[in-house]
Design an enzyme around this catalytic site. Structure first.
Site, PDB file in Angstrom:
ATOM      1  N   SER A 264       0.733  -1.270   0.172  1.00 13.64           N
ATOM      2  CA  SER A 264      -0.147  -0.143  -0.141  1.00 13.64           C
ATOM      3  C   SER A 264       0.828   1.322   0.071  1.00 13.64           C
ATOM      4  O   SER A 264       2.058   1.370   0.410  1.00 13.64           O
ATOM      5  CB  SER A 264      -0.978   0.059   1.353  1.00 13.64           C
ATOM      6  OG  SER A 264      -1.866   1.143   1.334  1.00 13.64           O
ATOM      7  N   ASP A 265       0.313   2.265  -0.537  1.00 14.81           N
ATOM      8  CA  ASP A 265       1.047   3.758  -0.447  1.00 14.81           C
ATOM      9  C   ASP A 265      -0.070   4.778  -0.577  1.00 14.81           C
ATOM     10  O   ASP A 265      -1.084   4.665  -0.956  1.00 14.81           O
ATOM     11  CB  ASP A 265       1.889   3.818  -1.691  1.00 14.81           C
ATOM     12  CG  ASP A 265       2.892   4.899  -1.599  1.00 14.81           C
ATOM     13  OD1 ASP A 265       3.793   4.813  -0.727  1.00 14.81           O
ATOM     14  OD2 ASP A 265       2.717   5.910  -1.944  1.00 14.81           O
ATOM     15  N   THR A 266       0.319   5.684   0.172  1.00 13.91           N
ATOM     16  CA  THR A 266      -0.650   6.856   0.405  1.00 13.91           C
ATOM     17  C   THR A 266       0.120   8.312   0.155  1.00 13.91           C
ATOM     18  O   THR A 266       1.062   8.332   0.242  1.00 13.91           O
ATOM     19  CB  THR A 266      -1.033   6.888   1.858  1.00 13.91           C
ATOM     20  OG1 THR A 266      -1.737   5.736   2.166  1.00 13.91           O
ATOM     21  CG2 THR A 266      -2.044   8.104   2.000  1.00 13.91           C
TER      22      THR A 266
END
Length: 188
Positions: free
Chosen positions: A68-70
């Site tokens: 995941s990445d934000t």
């Protein structure tokens, strides 16, 4: 039996998965997070989420691997983690009294199957005073968070309104992740 591996050392993502009462382990992916070409925000986070998950998935093909990445965006600008006080101040001033978007990309790999998705949430800040920004910088909280703030911490005092999934802003859209794991055959 297949297990879940979180390809991230983010303490926030760890806490979020724990909320679902899932058994999982953590492995740092070591993926190269450098992206030189200009991408749309959703493509940016999806690419990084895939990179984080794919290496771990190759080593653990029978497990459910989550990457995941934000990122935070304002206008056309991507606001990643500030590297110093000046960058954090600039980001917070930019977001003050305005609406910005938070994108979280997720990649889940299992037995050669993959699901990749992006969630977007819009966040509006109150107008921030210089004193509020300075005090927040002194707390140290902005420096390991996209956009220079943590909605789940002291940064919550800046938030006037949120449209979308709160957990997307924290770093992992829990409900969607859970539903995708189930769709891919994961059983608790």
């Amino acid at each position: 039996m297949s297990t879940i591996i979180l390809a991230s050392q983010s303490p926030r993502r760890k806490e979020l998965l724990q909320q679902l009462n899932l058994t999982f382990s953590i492995q740092k992916s070591g993926a190269d997070e450098t992206i030189v070409e200009r991408l749309k925000p959703e493509d940016f986070v999806l690419e990084l989420a895939k990179r984080k998950a794919v290496t771990i998935a190759k080593q653990n093909p029978n497990d459910y691997v989550i990457g995941s990445d934000t990122i935070v965006t304002y206008g056309d600008e991507i606001l990643e983690k500030p590297g110093n006080n000046e960058e954090a101040i600039k980001m917070l001033k930019m977001l003050s009294g305005r609406t910005h978007s938070v994108y979280t990309g997720v990649a889940i790999f299992h037995k050669g199957e993959q699901t990749i998705f992006c969630e977007k949430t819009d966040v509006t800040f109150w107008e921030l005073s210089k004193e509020e920004i300075d005090s927040y910088i002194e707390s140290g909280e902005p420096f390991d968070k996209a956009g220079g703030y943590g909605i789940q911490g002291l940064g919550a005092m800046f938030v006037k309104e949120i449209k979308g999934d709160y957990y997307t802003v924290v770093g992992l859209p829990l409900s969607k992740v859970y539903r995708e794991l189930k769709r891919m055959g994961y059983r608790t």
